[in-house]
Design a protein around this motif. Structure first.
Motif, mmCIF file in Angstrom:
data_model
loop_
_atom_site.group_PDB
_atom_site.id
_atom_site.type_symbol
_atom_site.label_atom_id
_atom_site.label_comp_id
_atom_site.label_asym_id
_atom_site.label_seq_id
_atom_site.Cartn_x
_atom_site.Cartn_y
_atom_site.Cartn_z
ATOM 1 N N THR A 159 -2.146 -4.242 11.563
ATOM 2 C CA THR A 159 -3.029 -3.083 11.610
ATOM 3 C C THR A 159 -4.482 -3.464 11.864
ATOM 4 O OG1 THR A 159 -3.128 -3.141 9.176
ATOM 5 C CG2 THR A 159 -1.534 -1.657 10.179
ATOM 6 N N ASP A 160 -4.877 -4.666 11.485
ATOM 7 C CA ASP A 160 -6.231 -5.124 11.814
ATOM 8 C C ASP A 160 -6.368 -5.380 13.311
ATOM 9 O OD1 ASP A 160 -7.088 -4.974 9.235
ATOM 10 O OD2 ASP A 160 -7.003 -7.130 8.827
ATOM 11 N N SER A 161 -5.274 -5.823 13.929
ATOM 12 C CA SER A 161 -5.309 -6.196 15.349
ATOM 13 C C SER A 161 -5.035 -5.022 16.275
ATOM 14 C CB SER A 161 -4.267 -7.292 15.624
ATOM 15 O OG SER A 161 -4.437 -8.401 14.772
ATOM 16 N N CYS A 162 -4.269 -4.050 15.801
ATOM 17 C CA CYS A 162 -3.804 -2.975 16.681
ATOM 18 C C CYS A 162 -3.941 -1.619 15.985
ATOM 19 C CB CYS A 162 -2.352 -3.203 17.091
ATOM 20 S SG CYS A 162 -2.027 -4.837 17.799
ATOM 21 N N GLY A 163 -4.961 -0.895 16.340
ATOM 22 C CA GLY A 163 -5.178 0.415 15.731
ATOM 23 C C GLY A 163 -4.572 1.557 16.506
ATOM 24 N N GLN A 164 -3.838 1.258 17.598
ATOM 25 C CA GLN A 164 -3.255 2.309 18.421
ATOM 26 C C GLN A 164 -1.772 2.534 18.144
ATOM 27 O OE1 GLN A 164 -4.360 2.266 22.650
ATOM 28 N NE2 GLN A 164 -5.715 0.535 22.231
ATOM 29 N N VAL A 165 -1.255 1.950 17.077
ATOM 30 C CA VAL A 165 0.170 2.076 16.768
ATOM 31 C C VAL A 165 0.536 3.540 16.537
ATOM 32 C CG1 VAL A 165 1.979 1.496 15.108
ATOM 33 C CG2 VAL A 165 0.322 -0.238 15.817
ATOM 34 N N LYS A 166 1.573 3.995 17.247
ATOM 35 C CA LYS A 166 2.050 5.366 17.103
ATOM 36 C C LYS A 166 3.371 5.444 16.339
ATOM 37 C CE LYS A 166 -0.108 6.967 21.398
ATOM 38 N NZ LYS A 166 0.125 7.609 22.727
ATOM 39 N N ARG A 167 4.106 4.323 16.318
ATOM 40 C CA ARG A 167 5.384 4.317 15.607
ATOM 41 C C ARG A 167 5.491 3.044 14.775
ATOM 42 N NH1 ARG A 167 10.576 2.155 16.142
ATOM 43 N NH2 ARG A 167 12.240 3.489 15.283
ATOM 44 N N LEU A 168 5.737 3.221 13.484
ATOM 45 C CA LEU A 168 5.897 2.097 12.561
ATOM 46 C C LEU A 168 7.224 2.266 11.832
ATOM 47 C CD1 LEU A 168 4.858 -0.381 10.962
ATOM 48 C CD2 LEU A 168 3.758 1.237 9.386
ATOM 49 N N ARG A 169 8.044 1.219 11.916
ATOM 50 C CA ARG A 169 9.323 1.231 11.207
ATOM 51 C C ARG A 169 9.450 -0.027 10.374
ATOM 52 N NH1 ARG A 169 14.860 -0.468 12.006
ATOM 53 N NH2 ARG A 169 16.290 1.013 11.028
ATOM 54 N N LEU A 170 9.669 0.156 9.085
ATOM 55 C CA LEU A 170 9.917 -0.944 8.161
ATOM 56 C C LEU A 170 11.288 -0.717 7.529
ATOM 57 C CD1 LEU A 170 6.465 -1.088 6.289
ATOM 58 C CD2 LEU A 170 7.167 -2.376 8.321
ATOM 59 N N ALA A 171 12.194 -1.680 7.681
ATOM 60 C CA ALA A 171 13.538 -1.553 7.136
ATOM 61 C C ALA A 171 13.843 -2.754 6.244
ATOM 62 C CB ALA A 171 14.571 -1.459 8.263
ATOM 63 N N CYS A 172 14.169 -2.482 4.991
ATOM 64 C CA CYS A 172 14.496 -3.538 4.030
ATOM 65 C C CYS A 172 13.372 -4.568 3.934
ATOM 66 C CB CYS A 172 15.812 -4.219 4.423
ATOM 67 S SG CYS A 172 17.221 -3.088 4.573
ATOM 68 N N CYS A 173 12.152 -4.107 3.958
ATOM 69 C CA CYS A 173 10.976 -4.995 3.842
ATOM 70 C C CYS A 173 10.551 -5.042 2.378
ATOM 71 C CB CYS A 173 9.843 -4.493 4.737
ATOM 72 S SG CYS A 173 10.242 -4.499 6.490
ATOM 73 N N TYR A 174 11.278 -5.814 1.595
ATOM 74 C CA TYR A 174 11.121 -5.794 0.150
ATOM 75 C C TYR A 174 9.825 -6.441 -0.330
ATOM 76 C CZ TYR A 174 16.108 -4.934 0.748
ATOM 77 O OH TYR A 174 17.315 -4.426 1.156
ATOM 78 N N ASN A 175 9.161 -7.205 0.519
ATOM 79 C CA ASN A 175 7.952 -7.898 0.101
ATOM 80 C C ASN A 175 6.669 -7.208 0.557
ATOM 81 O OD1 ASN A 175 9.010 -10.404 -1.253
ATOM 82 N ND2 ASN A 175 10.064 -10.552 0.702
ATOM 83 N N VAL A 176 6.797 -5.991 1.055
ATOM 84 C CA VAL A 176 5.626 -5.167 1.349
ATOM 85 C C VAL A 176 5.411 -4.247 0.153
ATOM 86 C CG1 VAL A 176 4.623 -3.424 2.861
ATOM 87 C CG2 VAL A 176 6.030 -5.242 3.837
ATOM 88 N N SER A 177 4.243 -4.308 -0.440
ATOM 89 C CA SER A 177 3.949 -3.533 -1.639
ATOM 90 C C SER A 177 3.392 -2.156 -1.292
ATOM 91 C CB SER A 177 2.926 -4.277 -2.506
ATOM 92 O OG SER A 177 1.654 -4.305 -1.855
ATOM 93 N N ASN A 178 3.325 -1.284 -2.300
ATOM 94 C CA ASN A 178 2.686 0.020 -2.120
ATOM 95 C C ASN A 178 1.267 -0.137 -1.607
ATOM 96 O OD1 ASN A 178 4.558 2.060 -2.791
ATOM 97 N ND2 ASN A 178 4.334 1.601 -4.952
ATOM 98 N N GLU A 179 0.535 -1.051 -2.226
ATOM 99 C CA GLU A 179 -0.864 -1.261 -1.861
ATOM 100 C C GLU A 179 -0.981 -1.739 -0.410
ATOM 101 O OE1 GLU A 179 -0.234 -1.115 -6.048
ATOM 102 O OE2 GLU A 179 0.622 -2.493 -4.554
#
Length: 351
Positions: A123-143
């Motif tokens: 997200t720091d590198s690419c602010g034009q993202v229109k679609r984000l998919r995270l599947a079973c990404c257990y090490n990404v926190s709420n924060e």
């Protein structure tokens, strides 16, 4: 006679090839190389990122140059096939793919890997993202997710499949992503066969959060959500523009009365709780093959013990993984580890 016939066929084939002046395999290769650069780049963009970085770019000098074109990296698919020891290497490769996009990334899909550091890099590198998919990404926190979403004002589609996030990111989506039109939230299905009135608000917290913070949604998929009729009512009231609503494996809602009739009248494309899940990529119910999870109640209304056994086994697995430290955050990427840099290699002489 058979041998003679075969020889005649071979000679005929050779005559046809020679008459065209080009060997068929050579002609096929030449056609690939003569494709317009933007067409080849578009084809490559549909490959998994690891396939491009490990194989495709090394085919020839022309393909190597195309694989460095930002057009190839407008869409990135990155996943781990189950090798835990590859997470750090795949993390590094994903960062490299993001860097190659030069800020032009619009669609990214990450499965079974990633952490807050990787999401921040994206997200720091690419602010034009229109679609984000995270599947079973257990090490990404709420924060980590909240920080990332706040940097994606152009986000139109968000897909969080089998990730352990709270409802807090929904508020961030409503505040920072005014263009969001599609939301997918998948979790393991279970039925709240007894709902304590004091707990009903908590059970429906996610559905109420969607209704409150993302009223402009057009497409909503809530697979395996534990919400009751209270949550569904909130969604119908709070998201008046909904065109499609997928409620498969939402086993605690009852659509037999007026609420079901309202769903049919208000929603153009409606998927019901007990409809087939055969088309889904991930298992959200207790069946063995990953599709068509059985109800937790048998036809006669008695509790299905197979469901209880399956759900217990999942809980035991998750708890064991937690004790083993498998859910701890991976350390942030460090380029000083001496591993291969995909831009730092010598091009073979025959390129």
């Amino acid at each position: 006679m058979a041998s003679s016939s075969s020889g005649d066929d071979d000679s005929s084939s050779k005559e046809i090839s020679s008459s065209s002046g080009v060997d068929s395999s050579e002609e096929q290769l030449r056609n690939w190389l003569e494709l317009p650069r933007e067409v080849t780049a578009s084809i490559f963009s549909r490959l998994v990122a690891t396939e491009i970085l490990n194989n495709t770019q090394f085919v020839c000098k022309s393909w190597f140059d195309i694989c460095k074109d930002p057009l190839v990296w407008r869409k990135i698919n990155m996943y781990n096939i189950g090798e835990a020891d590859l997470n750090m290497e795949l993390d590094r490769m994903c960062r490299h793919a993001v860097d190659r996009s030069r800020g032009n990334l619009v669609d990214i899909n990450i499965e079974y890997l990633g952490n807050d550091g990787l999401l921040k890099h994206i997200t720091d590198s690419c602010g034009q993202v229109k679609r984000l998919r995270l599947a079973c990404c257990y090490n990404v926190s709420n924060e980590g997710l909240i920080e990332a979403i706040a940097k994606l004002p152009l986000l139109e589609e968000l897909d969080l499949s089998l990730c352990a996030f709270s409802t807090e990111p929904l508020e961030t989506v409503g505040r920072h992503c005014p263009r969001l039109r599609s939301l997918k939230l998948h979790c393991q299905a279970y039925r709240s066969w007894f709902v304590d009135p004091d707990m009903e608000l908590e059970i429906n917290e996610e559905a109420i959060g969607i209704a409150k913070h993302i009223p402009e949604l057009r497409h909503l998929q809530l697979l395996g959500n534990p919400m009751t009729n209270m949550g569904l009512q909130a969604i119908l009231d709070g998201c008046p523009h909904l065109e499609s609503l997928d409620l498969r494996r939402c086993l605690s809602i009852d659509l037999k009365g007026k609420l079901g009739q309202r769903c049919k009248e208000q929603i153009k494309y409606l998927r019901l709780p007990h409809e087939s899940t055969e088309d889904l990529e991930f298992r959200i119910g207790p069946d063995d093959d990953g599709h068509n999870a059985p109800n937790d109640f048998s036809d006669d209304g008695s509790f299905d013990e197979d469901y209880g056994s399956w759900y217990s086994s999942v809980a035991d697995f998750v708890f064991d993984e937690y004790l083993d430290g498998e859910f701890d955050d991976y350390p942030d990427f460090d380029s000083s580890d001496g591993s291969l840099d995909y831009d730092d290699f010598t091009v073979p002489e025959n390129f």
